[in-house]
Write a protein that holds these residues in place. Structure first.
Motif, mmCIF file in Angstrom:
data_model
loop_
_atom_site.group_PDB
_atom_site.id
_atom_site.type_symbol
_atom_site.label_atom_id
_atom_site.label_comp_id
_atom_site.label_asym_id
_atom_site.label_seq_id
_atom_site.Cartn_x
_atom_site.Cartn_y
_atom_site.Cartn_z
ATOM 1 N N VAL A 72 0.846 -1.201 0.000
ATOM 2 C CA VAL A 72 0.000 0.000 0.000
ATOM 3 C C VAL A 72 0.878 1.247 0.000
ATOM 4 O O VAL A 72 0.585 2.232 -0.703
ATOM 5 N N LEU A 73 1.951 1.228 0.763
ATOM 6 C CA LEU A 73 2.871 2.359 0.796
ATOM 7 C C LEU A 73 3.488 2.606 -0.581
ATOM 8 O O LEU A 73 3.566 3.756 -1.043
ATOM 9 N N GLU A 74 3.915 1.543 -1.248
ATOM 10 C CA GLU A 74 4.482 1.684 -2.593
ATOM 11 C C GLU A 74 3.496 2.364 -3.531
ATOM 12 O O GLU A 74 3.858 3.285 -4.292
ATOM 13 N N LYS A 75 2.246 1.919 -3.488
ATOM 14 C CA LYS A 75 1.220 2.490 -4.366
ATOM 15 C C LYS A 75 0.958 3.946 -4.018
ATOM 16 O O LYS A 75 0.789 4.794 -4.913
ATOM 17 N N SER A 76 0.955 4.271 -2.744
ATOM 18 C CA SER A 76 0.713 5.643 -2.320
ATOM 19 C C SER A 76 1.822 6.573 -2.807
ATOM 20 O O SER A 76 1.550 7.686 -3.281
ATOM 21 N N VAL A 77 3.057 6.122 -2.698
ATOM 22 C CA VAL A 77 4.185 6.922 -3.173
ATOM 23 C C VAL A 77 4.076 7.148 -4.676
ATOM 24 O O VAL A 77 4.225 8.277 -5.170
ATOM 25 N N GLU A 78 3.806 6.082 -5.411
ATOM 26 C CA GLU A 78 3.699 6.178 -6.862
ATOM 27 C C GLU A 78 2.598 7.153 -7.269
ATOM 28 O O GLU A 78 2.804 8.022 -8.142
ATOM 29 N N GLU A 79 1.433 7.037 -6.667
ATOM 30 C CA GLU A 79 0.302 7.869 -7.054
ATOM 31 C C GLU A 79 0.495 9.322 -6.619
ATOM 32 O O GLU A 79 0.104 10.251 -7.344
ATOM 33 N N GLY A 129 1.946 14.998 -8.763
ATOM 34 C CA GLY A 129 2.734 16.222 -8.681
ATOM 35 C C GLY A 129 3.291 16.566 -7.322
ATOM 36 O O GLY A 129 4.059 17.526 -7.197
ATOM 37 N N ALA A 130 2.934 15.825 -6.277
ATOM 38 C CA ALA A 130 3.503 16.095 -4.961
ATOM 39 C C ALA A 130 4.896 15.488 -4.862
ATOM 40 O O ALA A 130 5.174 14.435 -5.448
ATOM 41 N N LEU A 131 5.761 16.144 -4.122
ATOM 42 C CA LEU A 131 7.019 15.528 -3.737
ATOM 43 C C LEU A 131 6.764 14.652 -2.516
ATOM 44 O O LEU A 131 5.966 15.017 -1.642
ATOM 45 N N VAL A 132 7.405 13.504 -2.467
ATOM 46 C CA VAL A 132 7.202 12.566 -1.370
ATOM 47 C C VAL A 132 8.462 12.497 -0.515
ATOM 48 O O VAL A 132 9.549 12.185 -1.014
ATOM 49 N N VAL A 133 8.296 12.815 0.764
ATOM 50 C CA VAL A 133 9.354 12.619 1.751
ATOM 51 C C VAL A 133 8.990 11.387 2.560
ATOM 52 O O VAL A 133 7.965 11.371 3.256
ATOM 53 N N MET A 134 9.796 10.347 2.432
ATOM 54 C CA MET A 134 9.543 9.129 3.196
ATOM 55 C C MET A 134 10.057 9.311 4.622
ATOM 56 O O MET A 134 11.259 9.509 4.844
ATOM 57 N N ASP A 135 9.151 9.247 5.578
ATOM 58 C CA ASP A 135 9.525 9.419 6.977
ATOM 59 C C ASP A 135 9.826 8.044 7.561
ATOM 60 O O ASP A 135 8.943 7.371 8.090
ATOM 61 N N ALA A 136 11.077 7.633 7.411
ATOM 62 C CA ALA A 136 11.494 6.322 7.896
ATOM 63 C C ALA A 136 12.606 6.422 8.927
ATOM 64 O O ALA A 136 12.909 5.440 9.603
ATOM 65 N N LYS A 137 13.251 7.575 9.024
ATOM 66 C CA LYS A 137 14.281 7.861 10.029
ATOM 67 C C LYS A 137 15.330 6.752 10.096
ATOM 68 O O LYS A 137 15.714 6.299 11.181
ATOM 69 N N ARG A 138 15.822 6.340 8.949
ATOM 70 C CA ARG A 138 16.815 5.275 8.926
ATOM 71 C C ARG A 138 18.186 5.806 9.361
ATOM 72 O O ARG A 138 18.542 6.947 9.108
ATOM 73 N N GLY A 139 18.947 4.945 10.009
ATOM 74 C CA GLY A 139 20.292 5.291 10.430
ATOM 75 C C GLY A 139 21.060 4.041 10.781
ATOM 76 O O GLY A 139 20.621 3.270 11.640
ATOM 77 N N ASP A 140 22.182 3.805 10.108
ATOM 78 C CA ASP A 140 23.009 2.632 10.387
ATOM 79 C C ASP A 140 24.399 2.913 9.831
ATOM 80 O O ASP A 140 24.728 4.062 9.517
ATOM 81 N N ILE A 141 25.205 1.881 9.658
ATOM 82 C CA ILE A 141 26.564 2.083 9.180
ATOM 83 C C ILE A 141 26.846 1.180 7.985
ATOM 84 O O ILE A 141 26.185 0.153 7.777
ATOM 85 N N GLY A 183 14.105 3.596 -9.584
ATOM 86 C CA GLY A 183 13.549 2.295 -9.953
ATOM 87 C C GLY A 183 13.178 1.430 -8.778
ATOM 88 O O GLY A 183 12.496 0.416 -8.959
ATOM 89 N N ALA A 184 13.605 1.801 -7.561
ATOM 90 C CA ALA A 184 13.214 1.027 -6.388
ATOM 91 C C ALA A 184 11.717 1.214 -6.133
ATOM 92 O O ALA A 184 11.175 2.299 -6.345
ATOM 93 N N PRO A 185 11.021 0.177 -5.685
ATOM 94 C CA PRO A 185 9.573 0.292 -5.474
ATOM 95 C C PRO A 185 9.180 1.415 -4.522
ATOM 96 O O PRO A 185 8.093 1.980 -4.640
ATOM 97 N N LEU A 186 10.048 1.746 -3.571
ATOM 98 C CA LEU A 186 9.750 2.791 -2.596
ATOM 99 C C LEU A 186 10.538 4.073 -2.863
ATOM 100 O O LEU A 186 10.684 4.912 -1.964
ATOM 101 N N PHE A 187 11.031 4.243 -4.088
ATOM 102 C CA PHE A 187 11.804 5.446 -4.393
ATOM 103 C C PHE A 187 11.005 6.691 -4.044
ATOM 104 O O PHE A 187 9.861 6.868 -4.461
ATOM 105 N N SER A 188 11.622 7.559 -3.260
ATOM 106 C CA SER A 188 10.977 8.784 -2.804
ATOM 107 C C SER A 188 11.861 9.976 -3.142
ATOM 108 O O SER A 188 13.063 9.829 -3.379
ATOM 109 N N ASP A 189 11.257 11.148 -3.125
ATOM 110 C CA ASP A 189 12.026 12.345 -3.440
ATOM 111 C C ASP A 189 13.039 12.663 -2.347
ATOM 112 O O ASP A 189 14.083 13.256 -2.619
ATOM 113 N N ALA A 190 12.719 12.281 -1.117
ATOM 114 C CA ALA A 190 13.643 12.491 -0.002
ATOM 115 C C ALA A 190 13.315 11.497 1.095
ATOM 116 O O ALA A 190 12.233 10.905 1.126
ATOM 117 N N LEU A 191 14.264 11.348 2.006
ATOM 118 C CA LEU A 191 14.166 10.371 3.093
ATOM 119 C C LEU A 191 14.616 11.031 4.382
ATOM 120 O O LEU A 191 15.610 11.758 4.399
#
Length: 284
Positions: free
Chosen positions: A79-86, A91-103, A118-126
């Motif tokens: 559902v998230l993938e579809k929401s990002v795509e749509e 015309g909206a920019l999508v910022v994925m709020d995932a707060k990832r952090g690792d090494i 090309g990634a299914p969850l590709f977003s304009d920003a993270l």
């Protein structure tokens, strides 16, 4: 091979054309209930589709909170993938709020999941966390530059628990600069020379009051949660962000979403917030 237009340039244009408002897509269980939906995949899908339908063609940024989709497993991520795509198609920019952090390779894998073309969850920003050391974000910074995406790095967050880390002063630092200020300085260096706006922004809470002791002019966007349910108002923005207020992307989630599932009511609420934000920024 064409070079993608950087996120900062695309964001500046969207903010100028649509206003700077960012609306969260946060399908809390309680919000689903308030909308008359079940806390299940069908409810999640209806909620997300409605928010995208109502707002993606008129607000600058939509910010889905990944956790509220992940809790439903693979079907929620679908559902998230579809929401990002749509949302991006409208015309909206999508910022994925995932707060990832690792090494190392793990941070690189997170970056590939959200920032690789090309990634299914590709977003304009993270959204990302620098609290394994700012340098740990390098794989995400590098891939964002390559793909024309951006990052929003946690710097001065609105939650009270953040102070114990973000306001700590490193013993070896001179001049009393704390960890949050150090993150801002790193971002200013990332954005040096970029025009009209750099692609590497900070998350800075709108509820924090006067931040004039910090250098917020990082030549990048400032994602500002806290307006609405957390108590901040659009009128507070100039007092919090000072000269950097034109780079602020104010985030409103529950303040808009509580008006669903009626599409017209969601749009009217977003328009009210956008007008109040625009008036506050213009008057600053």
């Amino acid at each position: 091979m064409s070079v993608p237009e950087p996120f900062g340039a695309r964001l500046r244009r969207a903010m100028d054309e649509r206003g700077p408002l960012c609306v969260g897509i946060d399908p809390h269980a309680s919000l689903l209930t308030d909308w008359g939906l079940n806390d299940d995949i069908a409810g999640l899908e209806r909620f997300s589709r409605t928010v995208v339908e109502a707002l993606a063609d008129r607000v600058a940024v939509l910010k889905p909170q990944s956790a509220f989709f992940e809790r439903f497993g693979s079907r929620g991520v679908a559902v998230l993938e579809k929401s990002v795509e749509e949302a991006r198609a409208a015309g909206a920019l999508v910022v994925m709020d995932a707060k990832r952090g690792d090494i190392g390779s793990t941070m690189a894998a997170y970056a590939e999941a959200f920032l690789s073309k090309g990634a299914p969850l590709f977003s304009d920003a993270l959204t990302v966390s620098p609290y394994l050391g700012y340098g740990s974000l390098k794989p995400a910074v590098d891939l964002a530059r390559e793909s024309g995406a951006g990052l929003f790095v946690l710097a001065l967050t609105s939650n009270p628990e953040g102070r114990e880390v973000q306001h700590a002063v490193r013993a070896e630092e001179t001049g009393g600069r704390n960890v949050g200020a150090t993150v801002l300085a790193h971002l200013a260096a990332e954005n040096a020379g970029e025009a009209p706006l750099g692609s590497f922004g900070a998350v800075v809470g709108a509820t924090l009051g006067d931040l004039s002791s910090y250098d917020l002019e990082i030549n990048g966007p400032l994602l500002a949660p806290g307006i609405g349910a957390q108590g901040a108002t659009p009128a507070d923005l100039p007092g919090v962000f000072g000269a950097a207020v034109r780079q602020v992307v104010p985030n409103v989630s529950r303040g808009v979403l509580r008006h669903g599932p009626d599409v017209a009511a969601l749009r009217a609420s977003a328009e009210r917030f956008a007008a109040e934000i625009g008036a506050a920024v213009t008057a600053a």
